[in-house]
Design an enzyme around this catalytic site. Structure first.
Site, PDB file in Angstrom:
ATOM      1  CG  HIS A  69      -1.719  -1.182   1.424  1.00  0.00           C
ATOM      2  ND1 HIS A  69      -1.273  -2.306   2.068  1.00  0.00           N
ATOM      3  CD2 HIS A  69      -2.980  -1.438   1.023  1.00  0.00           C
ATOM      4  CE1 HIS A  69      -2.230  -3.216   2.064  1.00  0.00           C
ATOM      5  NE2 HIS A  69      -3.277  -2.727   1.433  1.00  0.00           N
ATOM      6  CD  GLU A  87       5.808  -7.599   0.872  1.00  0.00           C
ATOM      7  OE1 GLU A  87       5.745  -8.635   0.169  1.00  0.00           O
ATOM      8  OE2 GLU A  87       4.868  -6.801   0.987  1.00  0.00           O
ATOM      9  CD  GLU A 114      -6.334  -7.760   1.001  1.00  0.00           C
ATOM     10  OE1 GLU A 114      -6.546  -6.534   0.803  1.00  0.00           O
ATOM     11  OE2 GLU A 114      -5.350  -8.182   1.594  1.00  0.00           O
ATOM     12  CD1 TRP A 161      -2.716 -10.335  -5.497  1.00  0.00           C
ATOM     13  CD2 TRP A 161      -4.170 -10.852  -3.870  1.00  0.00           C
ATOM     14  NE1 TRP A 161      -1.977 -10.694  -4.394  1.00  0.00           N
ATOM     15  CE2 TRP A 161      -2.848 -11.009  -3.371  1.00  0.00           C
ATOM     16  CE3 TRP A 161      -5.231 -11.113  -3.021  1.00  0.00           C
ATOM     17  CZ2 TRP A 161      -2.585 -11.419  -2.071  1.00  0.00           C
ATOM     18  CZ3 TRP A 161      -4.963 -11.516  -1.721  1.00  0.00           C
ATOM     19  CH2 TRP A 161      -3.657 -11.663  -1.263  1.00  0.00           C
TER      20      TRP A 161
END
Length: 175
Positions: A69, A87, A114, A161
């Site tokens: 985000h 990450e 989500e 997704w």
């Protein structure tokens, strides 16, 4: 340590505020801004990751290279670079948007929703991933064609997704 926030959006995709990331994902997650990035290496392989078991939504599920985000006021490409480092310990370059209008809503097995406007990016790295165990439990390079076959044969093994994005990206054509 800074507290991460997500940018909240109205149905027209206009920012209407922000909320703490730690509380926004629930059974009634509001529409917010995110991104997904598919990372390639020089051999044309794509990096897939398995979400850490401590993740609130879709723990342990295989997904695209990195998601995140942007913070309020942060440029999207800067957010992609930041999350690649956080990450996966990767420096990303040649970042380009490939699905600028991608949006999805999905509910995981625990009821967590989500609900994101989520532009999709491709990026390149010359490095090997060093996953942050709080975010990623596994990371593997794989060829896109066979990965596309796996996404079609067993979509339940991947994040929703990722499956949707793969349908729209020529990168994952069936081999």
């Amino acid at each position: 340590m800074t507290t991460e926030r997500v940018v909240l959006l109205d149905e027209d995709r206009t920012p209407i505020g922000s909320e703490l990331k730690s509380v926004v994902h629930s059974e009634s997650t509001p529409l917010h801004l995110a991104f997904s990035c598919h990372v390639l290496n020089a051999a044309g392989q794509v990096l897939v990751t398995r979400r850490a078991l401590g993740k609130r939504a879709w723990p342990g599920v295989w997904t695209n290279s990195v998601c995140g985000h942007p913070q309020p006021g942060e440029a999207m490409e800067d957010a992609v670079v930041r999350r690649g480092e956080d990450e996966l310990g990767l420096s990303l370059h040649s970042i380009r948007v490939v699905l600028p209008e991608f949006r999805y809503r999905a509910v995981d097995a625990t009821g967590v929703v989500e609900n994101e406007v989520c532009p999709v990016y491709l990026a390149v790295t010359d490095e090997e991933p060093l996953p942050n165990p709080d975010e990623v439990m596994e990371a593997r390079w794989t060829d896109p064609g066979p990965l596309g076959d796996a996404l079609r044969a067993a979509p339940w093994a991947f994040s929703p997704w990722f499956v949707s994005q793969a349908r729209d990206l020529a990168l994952y054509a069936v081999s």
